[in-house]
Write an enzyme that holds these catalytic residues in place. Sequence first.
Site, short mmCIF file in Angstrom:
data_model
loop_
_atom_site.label_atom_id
_atom_site.label_comp_id
_atom_site.label_asym_id
_atom_site.label_seq_id
_atom_site.Cartn_x
_atom_site.Cartn_y
_atom_site.Cartn_z
N LYS A 1 -46.22 21.29 -3.89
CA LYS A 1 -45.56 19.98 -3.98
C LYS A 1 -46.60 18.94 -3.58
O LYS A 1 -46.98 18.83 -2.41
CB LYS A 1 -44.35 19.94 -3.04
CG LYS A 1 -43.60 18.62 -3.05
CD LYS A 1 -42.30 18.75 -2.25
CE LYS A 1 -41.74 17.41 -1.85
NZ LYS A 1 -41.48 16.52 -3.00
N ARG B 1 -37.20 24.17 -10.95
CA ARG B 1 -37.83 22.90 -10.52
C ARG B 1 -38.93 22.57 -11.51
O ARG B 1 -40.10 22.88 -11.32
CB ARG B 1 -38.41 23.10 -9.12
CG ARG B 1 -39.14 21.86 -8.58
CD ARG B 1 -39.59 22.11 -7.15
NE ARG B 1 -40.29 20.97 -6.59
CZ ARG B 1 -41.62 20.78 -6.71
NH1 ARG B 1 -42.37 21.66 -7.36
NH2 ARG B 1 -42.18 19.71 -6.19
N SER C 1 -32.63 18.40 0.64
CA SER C 1 -33.84 18.53 1.46
C SER C 1 -33.74 17.55 2.62
O SER C 1 -33.40 16.39 2.39
CB SER C 1 -35.09 18.12 0.68
OG SER C 1 -35.02 18.59 -0.62
N1 LIG Z 1 -36.80 21.39 -4.16
C1 LIG Z 1 -36.49 21.74 -2.88
N2 LIG Z 1 -35.73 22.85 -2.65
C2 LIG Z 1 -35.44 23.17 -1.37
C3 LIG Z 1 -34.60 24.39 -1.10
F1 LIG Z 1 -33.71 24.10 -0.11
F2 LIG Z 1 -33.93 24.75 -2.20
F3 LIG Z 1 -35.39 25.39 -0.70
N3 LIG Z 1 -35.86 22.46 -0.30
C4 LIG Z 1 -36.63 21.35 -0.51
C5 LIG Z 1 -36.96 20.98 -1.80
C6 LIG Z 1 -37.79 19.73 -2.03
O1 LIG Z 1 -36.92 18.81 -2.66
P1 LIG Z 1 -37.41 17.30 -2.82
O2 LIG Z 1 -37.74 16.74 -1.51
O3 LIG Z 1 -36.43 16.57 -3.66
O4 LIG Z 1 -38.75 17.44 -3.64
P2 LIG Z 1 -38.92 18.09 -5.09
O5 LIG Z 1 -37.86 17.49 -5.97
O6 LIG Z 1 -40.32 17.68 -5.46
O7 LIG Z 1 -38.76 19.56 -4.95
#
Ligand SMILES: Nc1nc(C(F)(F)F)ncc1COP(=O)(O)OP(=O)(O)O
Length: 210
Positions: free
Chosen positions: A139, A39, A110
């Site tokens: 985040k 990420r 998510s």
């Molecule tokens: N990256 C993530 N991975 C998971 C996982 F299920 F893998 F644990 N759950 C939630 C997120 C959050 O995803 P998102 O809402 O797009 O925000 P960001 O892109 O800033 O992470």
Amino acid sequence: MDCNRLNVYFIMGTVNCKKDPLKTLEEALQAGITCFQLREKGEGALIGAAYEEFARACQKMCQSYQVPFIVNDDVELALKLNADGIHVGQEDLALSTFREQAKGKIVGVSVHNSREMKQAILNGADYVGIGPIYRTKSKTDAKPPAGLPFLSAMRKQAGNFPIVGIGGITEENASAVRSSGADGVSVISVICHSKDIKQTVENLLLENIN
Ligand SMILES: Nc1nc(C(F)(F)F)ncc1COP(=O)(O)OP(=O)(O)O
Ligand SMILES: [Mg+2]
């Protein structure tokens, strides 16, 4: 998707790490994380060729430990690298737009409520990330903490669909997240900032999984 893969799902980008990110990933893999998500976002995140090079290095390391390499947000890069999977949120590319191209790949979504979860499952997601369970520092645009009762309610609706909890999860609260219905815990800072990654991962892992 085998929900045991979600046991300890490490998420990391260069901005999360105090020390060398690849060394952090190596130690986490050695300690037994069961899934990894790159990420790479936020202030100072790598871009362009440096980002792709770093992604390839992470992918190679995951391959040597047979741990799935998942790319967050960046569907194009995930497909280019033939990553094991892609994770998208509600503001990212909709799963329905790339599910065809991502055949055979793990796709995570998510979700923050039952409508989003239902839609993700209908669109062919392999797992959902539910959270933030607790307050998170990783985040900046995270929603308010949803808490364990919310997680339990989502588990009730999901049947045995794979669910991973995310958001402020630590060695202290991981078992409560599991007993509230998550198949696994997804963490960033608790591993990135750990003085003893081996011990931290061991404390997070749910042992004796069949
Ligand atoms: N990256 C993530 N991975 C998971 C996982 F299920 F893998 F644990 N759950 C939630 C997120 C959050 O995803 P998102 O809402 O797009 O925000 P960001 O892109 O800033 O992470
Ligand atoms: Mg996203």
